[in-house]
Design a protein around this motif. Sequence first.
Motif, PDB file in Angstrom:
ATOM      1  N   VAL A  62       0.796  -1.234   0.000  1.00 25.83           N
ATOM      2  CA  VAL A  62       0.000   0.000   0.000  1.00 25.83           C
ATOM      3  C   VAL A  62       0.825   1.278   0.000  1.00 25.83           C
ATOM      4  O   VAL A  62       0.325   2.334  -0.398  1.00 25.83           O
ATOM      5  N   ILE A  63       2.083   1.228   0.468  1.00 26.77           N
ATOM      6  CA  ILE A  63       2.881   2.443   0.505  1.00 26.77           C
ATOM      7  C   ILE A  63       3.061   2.970  -0.910  1.00 26.77           C
ATOM      8  O   ILE A  63       3.439   2.235  -1.838  1.00 26.77           O
ATOM      9  N   GLY A  64       2.768   4.249  -1.083  1.00 31.15           N
ATOM     10  CA  GLY A  64       2.869   4.875  -2.393  1.00 31.15           C
ATOM     11  C   GLY A  64       1.610   4.757  -3.231  1.00 31.15           C
ATOM     12  O   GLY A  64       1.547   5.321  -4.330  1.00 31.15           O
ATOM     13  N   ARG A  65       0.609   4.019  -2.737  1.00 35.25           N
ATOM     14  CA  ARG A  65      -0.639   3.854  -3.485  1.00 35.25           C
ATOM     15  C   ARG A  65      -1.663   4.894  -3.027  1.00 35.25           C
ATOM     16  O   ARG A  65      -1.632   5.401  -1.902  1.00 35.25           O
ATOM     17  N   GLN A  66      -2.631   5.134  -3.888  1.00 32.50           N
ATOM     18  CA  GLN A  66      -3.682   6.099  -3.579  1.00 32.50           C
ATOM     19  C   GLN A  66      -4.745   5.445  -2.664  1.00 32.50           C
ATOM     20  O   GLN A  66      -4.973   4.235  -2.688  1.00 32.50           O
ATOM     21  N   LEU A  67      -5.387   6.292  -1.888  1.00 33.49           N
ATOM     22  CA  LEU A  67      -6.438   5.833  -0.977  1.00 33.49           C
ATOM     23  C   LEU A  67      -7.590   5.168  -1.727  1.00 33.49           C
ATOM     24  O   LEU A  67      -8.315   4.327  -1.188  1.00 33.49           O
ATOM     25  N   LEU A  68      -7.767   5.497  -2.981  1.00 32.95           N
ATOM     26  CA  LEU A  68      -8.863   4.950  -3.779  1.00 32.95           C
ATOM     27  C   LEU A  68      -8.812   3.428  -3.878  1.00 32.95           C
ATOM     28  O   LEU A  68      -9.829   2.780  -4.138  1.00 32.95           O
ATOM     29  N   MET A  69      -7.636   2.839  -3.718  1.00 32.24           N
ATOM     30  CA  MET A  69      -7.501   1.386  -3.868  1.00 32.24           C
ATOM     31  C   MET A  69      -8.338   0.620  -2.841  1.00 32.24           C
ATOM     32  O   MET A  69      -8.663  -0.550  -3.039  1.00 32.24           O
ATOM     33  N   LEU A  70      -8.723   1.275  -1.747  1.00 30.70           N
ATOM     34  CA  LEU A  70      -9.477   0.600  -0.696  1.00 30.70           C
ATOM     35  C   LEU A  70     -10.983   0.766  -0.837  1.00 30.70           C
ATOM     36  O   LEU A  70     -11.746   0.192  -0.068  1.00 30.70           O
ATOM     37  N   GLN A  71     -11.423   1.549  -1.822  1.00 28.54           N
ATOM     38  CA  GLN A  71     -12.852   1.817  -1.950  1.00 28.54           C
ATOM     39  C   GLN A  71     -13.587   0.587  -2.470  1.00 28.54           C
ATOM     40  O   GLN A  71     -13.068  -0.161  -3.298  1.00 28.54           O
ATOM     41  N   SER A  72     -14.837   0.389  -1.960  1.00 34.32           N
ATOM     42  CA  SER A  72     -15.653  -0.767  -2.358  1.00 34.32           C
ATOM     43  C   SER A  72     -16.560  -0.458  -3.531  1.00 34.32           C
ATOM     44  O   SER A  72     -17.107  -1.372  -4.157  1.00 34.32           O
ATOM     45  N   GLY A  73     -16.760   0.822  -3.822  1.00 31.98           N
ATOM     46  CA  GLY A  73     -17.680   1.198  -4.882  1.00 31.98           C
ATOM     47  C   GLY A  73     -19.097   1.424  -4.391  1.00 31.98           C
ATOM     48  O   GLY A  73     -19.969   1.850  -5.156  1.00 31.98           O
ATOM     49  N   ARG A  74     -19.375   1.114  -3.121  1.00 32.25           N
ATOM     50  CA  ARG A  74     -20.724   1.269  -2.583  1.00 32.25           C
ATOM     51  C   ARG A  74     -21.023   2.719  -2.214  1.00 32.25           C
ATOM     52  O   ARG A  74     -22.179   3.094  -2.072  1.00 32.25           O
ATOM     53  N   GLN A  75     -19.954   3.531  -2.019  1.00 32.22           N
ATOM     54  CA  GLN A  75     -20.148   4.945  -1.645  1.00 32.22           C
ATOM     55  C   GLN A  75     -19.269   5.821  -2.546  1.00 32.22           C
ATOM     56  O   GLN A  75     -18.230   6.313  -2.115  1.00 32.22           O
ATOM     57  N   PRO A  76     -19.671   5.995  -3.783  1.00 32.32           N
ATOM     58  CA  PRO A  76     -18.803   6.711  -4.738  1.00 32.32           C
ATOM     59  C   PRO A  76     -18.514   8.156  -4.350  1.00 32.32           C
ATOM     60  O   PRO A  76     -17.483   8.711  -4.746  1.00 32.32           O
ATOM     61  N   ASP A  77     -19.386   8.789  -3.597  1.00 33.88           N
ATOM     62  CA  ASP A  77     -19.191  10.199  -3.240  1.00 33.88           C
ATOM     63  C   ASP A  77     -18.488  10.385  -1.902  1.00 33.88           C
ATOM     64  O   ASP A  77     -18.285  11.531  -1.467  1.00 33.88           O
ATOM     65  N   CYS A  78     -18.135   9.297  -1.257  1.00 33.65           N
ATOM     66  CA  CYS A  78     -17.597   9.387   0.100  1.00 33.65           C
ATOM     67  C   CYS A  78     -16.267  10.144   0.134  1.00 33.65           C
ATOM     68  O   CYS A  78     -16.054  11.019   0.971  1.00 33.65           O
ATOM     69  N   LEU A  79     -15.335   9.827  -0.792  1.00 30.24           N
ATOM     70  CA  LEU A  79     -14.010  10.439  -0.767  1.00 30.24           C
ATOM     71  C   LEU A  79     -14.105  11.941  -1.031  1.00 30.24           C
ATOM     72  O   LEU A  79     -13.396  12.736  -0.410  1.00 30.24           O
ATOM     73  N   SER A  80     -15.016  12.309  -1.903  1.00 29.44           N
ATOM     74  CA  SER A  80     -15.198  13.735  -2.206  1.00 29.44           C
ATOM     75  C   SER A  80     -15.737  14.476  -0.992  1.00 29.44           C
ATOM     76  O   SER A  80     -15.256  15.576  -0.650  1.00 29.44           O
ATOM     77  N   GLU A  81     -16.734  13.897  -0.326  1.00 27.29           N
ATOM     78  CA  GLU A  81     -17.297  14.524   0.875  1.00 27.29           C
ATOM     79  C   GLU A  81     -16.250  14.645   1.968  1.00 27.29           C
ATOM     80  O   GLU A  81     -16.168  15.659   2.674  1.00 27.29           O
ATOM     81  N   MET A  82     -15.421  13.595   2.123  1.00 28.65           N
ATOM     82  CA  MET A  82     -14.383  13.620   3.146  1.00 28.65           C
ATOM     83  C   MET A  82     -13.359  14.717   2.843  1.00 28.65           C
ATOM     84  O   MET A  82     -12.937  15.459   3.748  1.00 28.65           O
ATOM     85  N   SER A  83     -12.955  14.855   1.586  1.00 27.02           N
ATOM     86  CA  SER A  83     -11.964  15.882   1.213  1.00 27.02           C
ATOM     87  C   SER A  83     -12.488  17.275   1.504  1.00 27.02           C
ATOM     88  O   SER A  83     -11.759  18.145   2.009  1.00 27.02           O
ATOM     89  N   GLN A  84     -13.771  17.513   1.192  1.00 28.48           N
ATOM     90  CA  GLN A  84     -14.357  18.826   1.452  1.00 28.48           C
ATOM     91  C   GLN A  84     -14.387  19.142   2.940  1.00 28.48           C
ATOM     92  O   GLN A  84     -14.100  20.274   3.359  1.00 28.48           O
ATOM     93  N   ALA A  85     -14.709  18.115   3.755  1.00 32.35           N
ATOM     94  CA  ALA A  85     -14.749  18.336   5.204  1.00 32.35           C
ATOM     95  C   ALA A  85     -13.356  18.593   5.760  1.00 32.35           C
ATOM     96  O   ALA A  85     -13.177  19.432   6.661  1.00 32.35           O
ATOM     97  N   LEU A  86     -12.362  17.906   5.236  1.00 30.82           N
ATOM     98  CA  LEU A  86     -10.998  18.103   5.719  1.00 30.82           C
ATOM     99  C   LEU A  86     -10.494  19.497   5.375  1.00 30.82           C
ATOM    100  O   LEU A  86      -9.781  20.137   6.164  1.00 30.82           O
ATOM    101  N   VAL A  87     -10.857  20.001   4.205  1.00 26.28           N
ATOM    102  CA  VAL A  87     -10.459  21.351   3.823  1.00 26.28           C
ATOM    103  C   VAL A  87     -11.146  22.377   4.718  1.00 26.28           C
ATOM    104  O   VAL A  87     -10.537  23.367   5.150  1.00 26.28           O
ATOM    105  N   ALA A  88     -12.421  22.128   5.021  1.00 25.09           N
ATOM    106  CA  ALA A  88     -13.200  23.103   5.791  1.00 25.09           C
ATOM    107  C   ALA A  88     -12.851  23.090   7.268  1.00 25.09           C
ATOM    108  O   ALA A  88     -12.712  24.150   7.891  1.00 25.09           O
ATOM    109  N   SER A  89     -12.707  21.894   7.853  1.00 25.08           N
ATOM    110  CA  SER A  89     -12.532  21.828   9.309  1.00 25.08           C
ATOM    111  C   SER A  89     -11.321  21.037   9.764  1.00 25.08           C
ATOM    112  O   SER A  89     -10.970  21.050  10.944  1.00 25.08           O
ATOM    113  N   GLY A  90     -10.701  20.308   8.841  1.00 27.58           N
ATOM    114  CA  GLY A  90      -9.543  19.506   9.213  1.00 27.58           C
ATOM    115  C   GLY A  90      -9.914  18.200   9.902  1.00 27.58           C
ATOM    116  O   GLY A  90      -9.028  17.533  10.456  1.00 27.58           O
ATOM    117  N   HIS A  91     -11.196  17.861   9.851  1.00 31.35           N
ATOM    118  CA  HIS A  91     -11.604  16.631  10.543  1.00 31.35           C
ATOM    119  C   HIS A  91     -12.804  16.019   9.814  1.00 31.35           C
ATOM    120  O   HIS A  91     -13.666  16.745   9.292  1.00 31.35           O
TER     121      HIS A  91
END
Length: 632
Positions: A62-91
């Motif tokens: 996994v070292i050097g790989r993107q986080l996307l490799m762990l996605q199941s496909g059941r929540q396609p918008d999850c990574l986008s929502e998480m990125s927006q929250a991290l930018v806004a609040s850091g958590h």
Amino acid sequence: MKADASRSISQLCWSAADRQQPLAAGVFAHAREGIMITDAAHTIVAVNEAFTRITGYSREEVIGRQLLMLQSGRQPDCLSEMSQALVASGHWSGEVWKQRKNGEVYAEMLTVTTLRNADGTVRNHVALLIDITPMKVREQQLERAAYYDGLTSLPNRLLLADRLRQAMAQNQRRARSLAVAYIDLDGFKEVNDLHGHDVGDALLIAVAQRMKTALREGDTLARIGGDEFVALLVDLECPDDGEPVLERLLQAAAEPVTAEHQVVQVSSSIGVAIYPRDGTEVELLLRRADQAMYRAKQAGKNRCCLFEERQEAVVTTRRETRREKLEAVRLALDRREFVLYYQPKVNMKTGQVIGAEALIRWQNPARGLLPPAAFLPIIEDHSLSIELGEWVIDTALSQMAEWRSAGLSVPVSVNVGACQLQQDDFAQNLFALLAVHPDVDPCCLELEVPETITIGRLAHLSRVMHACRAMRVRWALDGFGSGFYSFTSLRGLPVDLLKLDQGLVRDILNDPDGVAIVEAGVRLARAFRRQVIAQGVETIAQGELLLRLGCELAQGYGIACPMPGAELPRWLGSWQPAAAWTARHERLPYHDSAVLTAAGHQHGAPAFETWRHSFACRGSGSPVMGGKISRP
């Protein structure tokens, strides 16, 4: 001095930081939670051992790989929502579905925190992950148990009600009708009693699947209990549009089913209520469909009936009447209006009293002393029958203890009903009742089970009966000879005594077939090393013929009427068997009875009539002298 102090403080800070690094490394390596660190672009830079255990991926994979490799496909918008929250609040924190290395999808509680540089730019993201798959599976199981039937996997009443509400709202918007079809299987109880619950369950599963197949896409079939189902037919332009589906449901329920090497068959009675014509509320529609189903039963079963307004008052009155009767029995039990009468059982040949059968009566304040037929059928399939059955056993044990204290030892037999026997804790409850009466010898208690009950859950009954036998309680098989399953009962159950069906005994002087059946029953009992007793003996002639056929034990109104426990000692002091019974009897050879039976069929029964008359005319008058006794 200030410079020295500053250097000292700086050295101390670096020293503290150096000490914290091994601690942080230890936490990272040994934490039970998975830890994953990415850079600002979500590229994985570090993981711990718990991460490998949870995901199945090694550190090198996994070292050097993107986080996307762990996605199941059941929540396609999850990574986008998480990125927006991290930018806004850091958590960011939430439940996500990931995919392990082996392809298995699992549930994860994920918490992500952003680490920033001194200038505010993102340095890393630290993710803490916990495998919550077992918890989610349990939640799904609980949700399924709450909304689906465990046997057929159909929706249950709760989910049906929810779907019915949604369907009514949708049909109202579209100006359409829907039909609620209440389905009850005809003859299911008989199949269950005859072949057992395993066959009954297999039948329910098969019929449920067939009826579900008969529905259209969008319709719902639910099981709401026992052998009752409800079909929800939606999106009907007019009520008549549901008729083809109802016909298919009738056909599906009536098809034969092979289960446990048995071919069984039932039919169905269906009652239909139409929305909005017959109601606009869930419970009202279900109740009216149920009432229409009752009409289908009354009309001959295996048919479908629509709800009619005028029938509601009639059905409601009948059901209220049954509820009132159940409540009356409940109040009678609470008010101690039930009593036990005891009918002696004797050896006709020796005159010995071998015991008594406890028979329940209702001392109704308004109607007088009522026989069992006046109230037991009301509670036959109700839990109240279990409570009343335990009262009978407890009361009989109390009477036995009272007799024993007076120097009288009388074994007592008690009838046990189907509902009571089917309880898994029957043996434990009996043990508790016996413990309350330590002066009563358990071998003096005999439990009578009807032959028809033994066919249903033979394995379960065998376990229950053996558990009771371990307490030295005896068993009797009642109504022996009235069914077709005596061999099965005798082989599978620890029965001590067989009670010949009183219908056979009652007609023994007039029915040549009855003579053959009684003799066959006596011979069968002896072959299986069981005692046999005739119930329903009303005349000396009947008793004398039974003795000739090899049956010495008997009970009936020709010996004694059922009596209160306080009267039994006085009866015992005056009891004398009929002289014709105690005289020496030559056993009737088997071929003689067979010849008489055949003669009865071939020659208008003259031979049998002559033989019968030789017994019937020997006495008249009192029961002990051969006449019939009238029942009180």
